[in-house]
Design a protein around this motif. Structure first.
Motif, PDB file in Angstrom:
ATOM      1  N   LYS A 104      22.288   0.172  -3.000  1.00 35.65           N
ATOM      2  CA  LYS A 104      22.936   0.511  -4.273  1.00 35.65           C
ATOM      3  C   LYS A 104      23.202  -0.743  -5.099  1.00 35.65           C
ATOM      4  O   LYS A 104      23.117  -0.725  -6.332  1.00 35.65           O
ATOM      5  N   LYS A 105      23.505  -1.845  -4.426  1.00 33.29           N
ATOM      6  CA  LYS A 105      23.790  -3.106  -5.110  1.00 33.29           C
ATOM      7  C   LYS A 105      22.568  -3.663  -5.842  1.00 33.29           C
ATOM      8  O   LYS A 105      22.701  -4.474  -6.759  1.00 33.29           O
ATOM      9  N   CYS A 106      21.369  -3.257  -5.414  1.00 30.53           N
ATOM     10  CA  CYS A 106      20.138  -3.782  -6.023  1.00 30.53           C
ATOM     11  C   CYS A 106      19.831  -3.151  -7.373  1.00 30.53           C
ATOM     12  O   CYS A 106      18.819  -3.494  -8.007  1.00 30.53           O
TER      13      CYS A 106
ATOM     14  N   ALA B 143       0.825  -1.196   0.000  1.00 29.37           N
ATOM     15  CA  ALA B 143       0.000   0.000   0.000  1.00 29.37           C
ATOM     16  C   ALA B 143       0.865   1.254   0.000  1.00 29.37           C
ATOM     17  O   ALA B 143       0.399   2.343  -0.287  1.00 29.37           O
ATOM     18  N   VAL B 144       2.150   1.132   0.330  1.00 31.57           N
ATOM     19  CA  VAL B 144       3.055   2.264   0.384  1.00 31.57           C
ATOM     20  C   VAL B 144       3.911   2.268  -0.874  1.00 31.57           C
ATOM     21  O   VAL B 144       4.607   1.307  -1.155  1.00 31.57           O
ATOM     22  N   MET B 145       3.854   3.354  -1.639  1.00 26.76           N
ATOM     23  CA  MET B 145       4.645   3.457  -2.858  1.00 26.76           C
ATOM     24  C   MET B 145       5.777   4.433  -2.619  1.00 26.76           C
ATOM     25  O   MET B 145       5.551   5.594  -2.284  1.00 26.76           O
ATOM     26  N   VAL B 146       6.992   3.951  -2.779  1.00 29.15           N
ATOM     27  CA  VAL B 146       8.167   4.788  -2.562  1.00 29.15           C
ATOM     28  C   VAL B 146       8.942   4.892  -3.860  1.00 29.15           C
ATOM     29  O   VAL B 146       9.212   3.890  -4.516  1.00 29.15           O
ATOM     30  N   GLY B 147       9.299   6.112  -4.257  1.00 29.04           N
ATOM     31  CA  GLY B 147      10.159   6.316  -5.416  1.00 29.04           C
ATOM     32  C   GLY B 147       9.450   6.610  -6.716  1.00 29.04           C
ATOM     33  O   GLY B 147      10.091   6.929  -7.713  1.00 29.04           O
ATOM     34  N   PHE B 148       8.104   6.492  -6.744  1.00 27.10           N
ATOM     35  CA  PHE B 148       7.372   6.696  -7.988  1.00 27.10           C
ATOM     36  C   PHE B 148       6.436   7.906  -7.936  1.00 27.10           C
ATOM     37  O   PHE B 148       5.491   7.990  -8.720  1.00 27.10           O
ATOM     38  N   GLU B 149       6.679   8.816  -7.031  1.00 25.66           N
ATOM     39  CA  GLU B 149       5.753   9.943  -6.859  1.00 25.66           C
ATOM     40  C   GLU B 149       5.626  10.770  -8.142  1.00 25.66           C
ATOM     41  O   GLU B 149       4.511  11.123  -8.556  1.00 25.66           O
ATOM     42  N   ASP B 150       6.758  11.093  -8.785  1.00 24.44           N
ATOM     43  CA  ASP B 150       6.718  11.916 -10.005  1.00 24.44           C
ATOM     44  C   ASP B 150       6.052  11.169 -11.153  1.00 24.44           C
ATOM     45  O   ASP B 150       5.253  11.749 -11.903  1.00 24.44           O
ATOM     46  N   GLU B 151       6.404   9.889 -11.301  1.00 24.94           N
ATOM     47  CA  GLU B 151       5.788   9.092 -12.369  1.00 24.94           C
ATOM     48  C   GLU B 151       4.281   8.955 -12.164  1.00 24.94           C
ATOM     49  O   GLU B 151       3.504   8.980 -13.122  1.00 24.94           O
ATOM     50  N   HIS B 152       3.863   8.801 -10.902  1.00 23.50           N
ATOM     51  CA  HIS B 152       2.439   8.694 -10.582  1.00 23.50           C
ATOM     52  C   HIS B 152       1.691   9.935 -11.060  1.00 23.50           C
ATOM     53  O   HIS B 152       0.634   9.837 -11.708  1.00 23.50           O
ATOM     54  N   LYS B 153       2.235  11.086 -10.781  1.00 21.83           N
ATOM     55  CA  LYS B 153       1.588  12.339 -11.178  1.00 21.83           C
ATOM     56  C   LYS B 153       1.549  12.486 -12.693  1.00 21.83           C
ATOM     57  O   LYS B 153       0.520  12.869 -13.272  1.00 21.83           O
ATOM     58  N   GLU B 154       2.665  12.167 -13.367  1.00 20.99           N
ATOM     59  CA  GLU B 154       2.732  12.299 -14.824  1.00 20.99           C
ATOM     60  C   GLU B 154       1.738  11.377 -15.520  1.00 20.99           C
ATOM     61  O   GLU B 154       1.030  11.780 -16.457  1.00 20.99           O
TER      62      GLU B 154
ATOM     63  N   PHE C 128      14.349   0.788   0.318  1.00 19.26           N
ATOM     64  CA  PHE C 128      15.035  -0.255   1.077  1.00 19.26           C
ATOM     65  C   PHE C 128      14.871  -0.042   2.582  1.00 19.26           C
ATOM     66  O   PHE C 128      14.542  -0.977   3.326  1.00 19.26           O
ATOM     67  N   SER C 129      15.087   1.174   3.046  1.00 19.13           N
ATOM     68  CA  SER C 129      15.015   1.437   4.486  1.00 19.13           C
ATOM     69  C   SER C 129      13.597   1.309   5.014  1.00 19.13           C
ATOM     70  O   SER C 129      13.394   0.942   6.176  1.00 19.13           O
TER      71      SER C 129
ATOM     72  N   HIS D 113       5.748   5.479 -21.679  1.00 18.60           N
ATOM     73  CA  HIS D 113       6.454   5.981 -20.493  1.00 18.60           C
ATOM     74  C   HIS D 113       7.485   4.932 -20.058  1.00 18.60           C
ATOM     75  O   HIS D 113       7.138   3.972 -19.369  1.00 18.60           O
ATOM     76  N   PRO D 114       8.756   5.098 -20.466  1.00 22.05           N
ATOM     77  CA  PRO D 114       9.784   4.166 -19.980  1.00 22.05           C
ATOM     78  C   PRO D 114      10.015   4.398 -18.480  1.00 22.05           C
ATOM     79  O   PRO D 114      10.362   5.502 -18.078  1.00 22.05           O
ATOM     80  N   LEU D 115       9.801   3.371 -17.717  1.00 19.32           N
ATOM     81  CA  LEU D 115       9.958   3.500 -16.264  1.00 19.32           C
ATOM     82  C   LEU D 115      11.419   3.302 -15.903  1.00 19.32           C
ATOM     83  O   LEU D 115      11.976   2.221 -16.089  1.00 19.32           O
ATOM     84  N   LYS D 116      12.039   4.346 -15.409  1.00 17.72           N
ATOM     85  CA  LYS D 116      13.454   4.292 -15.067  1.00 17.72           C
ATOM     86  C   LYS D 116      13.655   3.541 -13.750  1.00 17.72           C
ATOM     87  O   LYS D 116      12.776   3.495 -12.894  1.00 17.72           O
ATOM     88  N   LYS D 117      14.848   2.988 -13.607  1.00 16.58           N
ATOM     89  CA  LYS D 117      15.209   2.400 -12.328  1.00 16.58           C
ATOM     90  C   LYS D 117      15.326   3.496 -11.278  1.00 16.58           C
ATOM     91  O   LYS D 117      15.579   4.656 -11.594  1.00 16.58           O
ATOM     92  N   LEU D 118      15.137   3.132 -10.039  1.00 13.36           N
ATOM     93  CA  LEU D 118      15.230   4.105  -8.956  1.00 13.36           C
ATOM     94  C   LEU D 118      16.662   4.596  -8.812  1.00 13.36           C
ATOM     95  O   LEU D 118      17.617   3.816  -8.921  1.00 13.36           O
ATOM     96  N   ASP D 119      16.797   5.889  -8.558  1.00 10.73           N
ATOM     97  CA  ASP D 119      18.138   6.411  -8.327  1.00 10.73           C
ATOM     98  C   ASP D 119      18.612   6.009  -6.929  1.00 10.73           C
ATOM     99  O   ASP D 119      17.888   5.358  -6.168  1.00 10.73           O
ATOM    100  N   GLU D 120      19.830   6.418  -6.589  1.00 16.82           N
ATOM    101  CA  GLU D 120      20.440   5.948  -5.349  1.00 16.82           C
ATOM    102  C   GLU D 120      19.647   6.366  -4.113  1.00 16.82           C
ATOM    103  O   GLU D 120      19.454   5.561  -3.187  1.00 16.82           O
ATOM    104  N   GLU D 121      19.148   7.596  -4.106  1.00 19.22           N
ATOM    105  CA  GLU D 121      18.424   8.076  -2.930  1.00 19.22           C
ATOM    106  C   GLU D 121      17.055   7.419  -2.803  1.00 19.22           C
ATOM    107  O   GLU D 121      16.637   7.020  -1.707  1.00 19.22           O
ATOM    108  N   LYS D 122      16.344   7.270  -3.921  1.00 23.06           N
ATOM    109  CA  LYS D 122      15.034   6.624  -3.873  1.00 23.06           C
ATOM    110  C   LYS D 122      15.172   5.131  -3.546  1.00 23.06           C
ATOM    111  O   LYS D 122      14.309   4.552  -2.874  1.00 23.06           O
ATOM    112  N   SER D 123      16.254   4.535  -4.023  1.00 24.11           N
ATOM    113  CA  SER D 123      16.504   3.130  -3.680  1.00 24.11           C
ATOM    114  C   SER D 123      16.669   2.979  -2.174  1.00 24.11           C
ATOM    115  O   SER D 123      16.133   2.046  -1.565  1.00 24.11           O
TER     116      SER D 123
END
Length: 628
Positions: A364-366, A163-174, A336-337, A322-332
């Motif tokens: 970062k390894k993921c 139920a919690v979406m992390v890292g896709f806030e901008d894509e969700h809006k677009e 993860f946390s 809409h090509p979905l990019k991999k999460l950057d280091e901070e969003k990853s």
């Protein structure tokens, strides 16, 4: 998982009516000796489990041999039990005549049973001899009760799940903007990314957002996957948009279904989601009889998710890819946390900074893959030990994408608290890809399979629900729906990458085999390792044949089978048949004397007698559509 088999046999031996008769006294002696050896074997399996987790391949083979021997023991012992019960039912003068008439045959059967038990005991002795070579102590091992429930927390805890979406806030809006604004003609919005990148999670969040739901008059979501049937997808869409869920929809021809959908959508502003599309001709197949999705120039949309860009560009209408990019280091790190170091656990950690330092490196390894981040985070949340985190970082494999996922999934699987839970996870291999699973249905299957242990102060159902919760906490299952009244998880599904991994692991272990004609998979009898025997089979989308299950099969699951016949399955204990048409069903099932649970297609004119007979034998019979 072999321990589940041994526990089941011990339970059967302990309850045998055969122990109460003098007629079977010779067999009774053999049963008693077999029980003693199985009890010793059960204790030994506690030590084996530790060696199996460490990756000892010889132990893995030995465990499979133990399971096979335990199942053979149960089959032969319960055959004796069934024979004795049959004898006791023959009362009175005619019963005595019948008993004496069958005496020669019964004596031959008894001798055969005794020989078979001796054969199983010899196999157990060979297993003990093999254990000596592995330097495993069979004695002086204490059997302890499963302590899982003591550590798993509240059964219905409000943990963070999908139920919690992390890292896709901008894509969700677009994506939401693309769906609710722009041109009035019908158009397609496609999300393209590799497996595990979060396409379905993002699409689901957009689909269920209040902004999108308020904009469209009607919505429908179907999962296409690799092995789809156009008519089934259309019927699913029709049921969703019209609310008609009676049997008449299933009887409709493809053209009529398409025409009904067209007429309904022509009067409404609609959004239809086609999730997990693999082939470029999918759109053509859905519209081959009639144009199913009309363009009423009212701003209707189709949302599509796929791993292939050519699939997204193949539809002949205005398309936004809409090509979905991999999460950057901070969003990853954020994702993860949220799984590895949730807020409710941070207060108990003495050195949070050290875990955060290690966690950022692991995230970062993921490589920005949300599925990898979630599963690894779920695994580490159960292992809040800095040395474990550091060891994983040091030993990280030099692999890419899918291989990384396999390593993470294997580690998470082996880290599960007990063999019961590992059996429950592998059991998902029996269900079709992208299948929405009712938890109540799943729990009854788990219990019938003897995966759920008896735990003090908890019913089997409560323990099973705690297992579902544990798997969700580890991100090994995706929560689809919860009970609004109790907070229970009601429906789940698993990611297709995890599903493929479960199928592979289940086959290699001899735990379960699958056969799927549409996906081009090999038959069940040939797909498993040559050294292992599978006692569970799942058949999907097969037609016009006898299911190729071995005579000793204990569990059989079937999905979307057309005009197939069941072989004679003397030792069948669990049967689950859904959305299928079977030949000679009543005559075959009537001979299954050990059946414990049957989920059956229900035809009132043909199956009432069969269901009554099965219930008289103690079998629990359910109809699939009776579930909530």
């Amino acid at each position: 998982m072999a321990e589940s088999a041994v526990r089941t046999v011990l339970g059967s031996v302990g309850n045998l009516a055969v122990q109460e008769t003098t007629f079977l006294c010779a067999v009774n002696l053999e049963v008693g000796l077999l029980k003693d050896e199985l009890m010793r074997l059960q204790a030994y399996l506690k030590d084996v489990d530790c060696k199996w987790r460490s990756g000892n391949a010889r132990v893995a083979v030995l465990v499979s041999q133990i399971r096979a021997a335990a199942y053979e023991a149960q089959n032969v012992v319960e055959a004796a039990d069934h024979m004795e019960k049959r004898i006791r039912l023959k009362k009175g003068f005619m019963g005595a005549i019948s008993r004496y008439a069958r005496l020669p045959t019964d004596l031959v059967t008894l001798r055969k049973i005794g020989v078979e038990i001796q054969y199983v005991r010899r196999k157990l002795n060979e297993i003990f001899a093999s254990a000596d070579h592995l330097k495993i102590e069979l004695d002086n091992i204490v059997v302890v009760e499963d302590e899982f429930l003591r550590d798993c927390g509240p059964m219905n805890g409000n943990f963070e799940d999908d139920a919690v979406m992390v890292g896709f806030e901008d894509e969700h809006k677009e994506l939401a903007n693309k769906l609710v604004s722009g041109e009035q003609m019908l158009s397609v919005v496609s999300i393209v990314a590799m497996g595990g990148a979060g396409k379905t999670t993002l699409a689901r969040k957009v689909y269920t957002s209040s902004r999108v739901k308020e904009h469209f008059d009607t919505l429908a979501w179907v999962t296409v996957s690799q092995k789809f049937k156009g008519i089934d997808l259309l019927k699913d869409i029709m049921k969703q948009i019209t609310g008609h869920k009676d049997e008449s929809v299933n009887q409709m021809a493809e053209y009529k279904v398409g025409k009904k959908i067209n007429e309904f959508l022509l009067e409404n502003k609609y959004l239809v989601v086609l999730d997990d599309v693999w082939e470029t001709d999918t759109w053509v197949q859905l519209n081959r009889m009639i144009t199913v999705f009309p363009d009423a120039t009212n701003g209707s949309r189709v949302l599509l998710t796929t791993r292939k860009e050519d699939v997204a560009n193949h539809i002949q209408m205005p398309t936004h890819v809409h090509p979905l990019k991999k999460l950057d280091e901070e969003k990853s790190w954020q994702l993860f946390s949220s799984k590895a170091l949730p807020t409710y656990k941070r207060s108990a950690i003495l050195d949070v900074d050290e875990f955060e330092k290690l966690g950022r490196k692991l995230a970062k390894k993921c490589d920005g893959l949300p599925l990898a981040l979630r599963v690894l985070g779920g695994y580490l949340s159960k292992n809040l030990n800095a040395q474990i985190w550091s060891d994983i970082l040091t030993d990280w494999p030099a692999t890419k994408d899918g291989q990384i996922m396999s390593v993470i999934l294997a580690r998470s699987y082996k880290d599960l608290p007990n063999h019961h839970l590992r059996s429950c996870l592998l059991y998902f291999a029996a269900f079709p890809e992208d299948y929405e699973i009712y938890v109540t249905h799943l729990i009854e299957l788990w219990i019938a399979e003897s995966f759920i242990p008896h735990t003090p102060n908890h019913t089997l159902e409560e323990t099973a629900r705690s297992y579902v919760t544990e798997l969700a906490q580890r991100s090994l299952v995706q929560v689809v729906r919860r009970s609004t009244a109790y907070g229970w998880i009601e429906r789940i599904r698993i990611h297709d990458i995890l599903h493929d991994w479960c199928i592979q692991e289940a086959r290699q272990d001899g735990f379960l085999d699958t056969s799927n004609k549409t996906a081009g998979q090999a038959g069940a009898s040939s797909s498993s390792s040559d050294n292992l025997i599978c006692y569970r089979f799942s058949f999907q989308t097969l037609s016009d044949q006898i299911l190729p299950a071995t005579p000793n099969v204990r569990s059989l699951l079937g999905f979307e089978l057309e005009s197939v016949s069941l072989p004679k399955l003397r030792f069948l204990r669990v049967l689950c048949i859904e959305n299928s048409t079977l030949k000679d069903f009543s005559s075959v099932i009537g001979g299954c004397i050990h059946l414990l649970l049957a989920y059956m297609p229900y035809n009132p004119e043909e199956d009432d007698i069969t269901q009554k007979e099965l219930r008289q034998k103690g079998c629990k019979v359910e109809n699939r559509w009776d579930l909530p």
